[in-house]
Structure formats: C-alpha cells, structure tokens
Design a protein around this motif. Structure first.
Motif, mmCIF file in Angstrom:
data_model
loop_
_atom_site.group_PDB
_atom_site.id
_atom_site.type_symbol
_atom_site.label_atom_id
_atom_site.label_comp_id
_atom_site.label_asym_id
_atom_site.label_seq_id
_atom_site.Cartn_x
_atom_site.Cartn_y
_atom_site.Cartn_z
ATOM 1 N N LYS A 138 0.807 -1.225 0.000
ATOM 2 C CA LYS A 138 0.000 0.000 0.000
ATOM 3 C C LYS A 138 0.838 1.273 0.000
ATOM 4 C CE LYS A 138 -4.108 -2.006 2.137
ATOM 5 N NZ LYS A 138 -5.160 -1.906 3.188
ATOM 6 N N ILE A 139 1.989 1.258 0.680
ATOM 7 C CA ILE A 139 2.756 2.502 0.819
ATOM 8 C C ILE A 139 4.097 2.467 0.098
ATOM 9 C CG2 ILE A 139 1.641 2.948 3.036
ATOM 10 C CD1 ILE A 139 4.280 2.215 4.397
ATOM 11 N N GLY A 140 4.466 1.332 -0.463
ATOM 12 C CA GLY A 140 5.744 1.221 -1.173
ATOM 13 C C GLY A 140 6.672 0.226 -0.500
ATOM 14 N N LYS A 141 7.306 -0.606 -1.301
ATOM 15 C CA LYS A 141 8.124 -1.687 -0.754
ATOM 16 C C LYS A 141 9.343 -1.187 0.001
ATOM 17 C CE LYS A 141 6.736 -5.118 -4.192
ATOM 18 N NZ LYS A 141 7.184 -6.071 -5.244
ATOM 19 N N ASP A 142 9.828 0.015 -0.345
ATOM 20 C CA ASP A 142 11.045 0.512 0.300
ATOM 21 C C ASP A 142 10.767 1.314 1.563
ATOM 22 O OD1 ASP A 142 9.819 2.581 -1.068
ATOM 23 O OD2 ASP A 142 11.710 3.601 -1.524
ATOM 24 N N ARG A 143 9.499 1.500 1.929
ATOM 25 C CA ARG A 143 9.179 2.332 3.092
ATOM 26 C C ARG A 143 9.429 1.622 4.418
ATOM 27 N NH1 ARG A 143 10.096 6.819 3.046
ATOM 28 N NH2 ARG A 143 8.825 7.101 4.886
#
Length: 220
Positions: A201-206
């Motif tokens: 939902k928020i990005g794999k790198d977050r």
C-alpha cells in the motif's frame, strides 16, 4: 498502540473499550488498583487511562507507586469534574494529563493520540514521516503524491507504531507487544504478513527489514 484502562465502573469500561478499539487502540482492562498496578508495571503500554476511585488500592497510590518504580508510561487520570484537588494531586503524583467525568469520547481519544505522539518525541499535531501522512481519525494513509490508501485495523496500528518510532530498529517481539493485547493470538508470522500488506500500500522501500533484528521505518 496498546493501552491499559484501570476503571472499576464496568459499564463505562465496556463503553471505553468499544470506542478505543474502533479508534485503533488495543486495550487491556483492570477493574481494581492492585491488578492495574501490576499490569502497568509489568507490561509495555504506550499509555494508561487511570481512574482514581478504585477498589483494592486508590488510583493515586497506584500512580505514585508506578513513578517510584520508574514506570514512565504516559498516564491520563480520570477525575470527578468538580474535584480540582484531585487533578492537582494527580499531576503532582506524576500524571501527564487529566480528564473530568463525564467526558466526550472524542476528547479522550484526541488526548491519548497527543500523549502517545509526545511520548515518542513527536510534537506536531499530526503524524507525518518522510512524506507519509497518517490520518488517525479515518485510519488511512496519505502518500507524498496525494494518493490515499485505506487501512485495516491491524495495518493502522502497525503503521502508527512504526511511524512513531522512525529510524529505530523495532524487533518483532516489541512490535507485537505494542500492537496486540494480552488476549490476542500472537503467531510468529503475524508481523511479516502485515508488513507485506503495508508495503503493497505505501511502497516496498518504506519499511526495511534488518535480518535478525527487526524492522525500520526511515525518515529518508
């Protein structure tokens, strides 16, 4: 965030449990001062809601004992509306905030959100880290590009805890202690499942994984 409610009025406690859980908190409840003191001293709560008129051991004594034992958990004291001396005594004993009975549930929730943010070193009115903004009222996340992602209750609690502790390595055990209550099923792979959902939902790198250590939410 994980809360302890120490309140002997069972009807009020049930109402508070329902409202607080729907607002993204997990809650343990104690109906007397002795049990409440033991839980508050032994479990890693993010905040405590403490009534002063408790059976077994008065709330003021419980609060003083916590502070003597080095318990630094933020404590919000519930008092009778006209008992100004109780508010003064509570603050002197180490309370971080107080609320007079009867009260509006929205005010209690707003005060608890503010308490937990301050305890984590976040003095802003809201929770924003590295362009990710968490809407605590609607339990959703707003990304840097303005897009909105709806969150389930567990996703919301997990993301809020990560965002309250940016740039800190958080072990799975620590996360579980703050995202689930005592009665919850704490399976070993629960955190991995919800971290994976949040990344979608928020990005794999977050959310970074540090093998053998835990998870990290970087400020960037």
């Amino acid at each position: 965030m994980r809360l302890l409610l120490v309140e002997d009025d069972l009807a009020l406690a049930a109402e508070l449990q329902k409202a607080l859980k729907s607002s993204g908190f997990v809650l343990d409840h104690a109906a007397d001062g002795v049990t409440g003191e033991a839980l508050g001293a032994g479990e890693p709560y993010d905040a405590i809601v403490l009534d002063l008129g408790l059976p077994g051991r008065p709330g003021l004594t419980v609060l003083r004992n916590w502070r003597v034992r080095g318990v630094t958990t933020p404590v919000l004291v519930l008092t009778a509306r006209d008992a100004w001396h109780e508010r003064v005594d509570g603050l002197k004993a180490g309370a971080d905030d107080y609320l007079g009975k009867p009260f509006h549930m929205e005010e209690l929730i707003a005060r608890l959100n503010a308490l937990t943010r301050r305890a984590a070193g976040n003095l802003r009115s809201g929770l924003e880290v590295g362009g990710v903004c968490l809407d605590e009222d609607l339990q959703r996340v707003v990304l840097a590009d303005g897009s909105v992602r709806e969150l389930t209750g567990t996703e919301f609690r997990l993301l809020r805890y990560l965002m309250l502790n940016p740039d800190r390595i958080l072990s799975k055990t620590r996360i579980i202690d703050h995202v689930y209550d005592l009665e919850a099923d704490r399976g070993s792979n629960l955190i991995e499942v919800y971290v994976r959902r949040l990344r979608e939902k928020i990005g794999k790198d977050r959310i970074q994984t540090l093998r053998g250590q835990g998870y990290l939410f970087p400020r960037r």
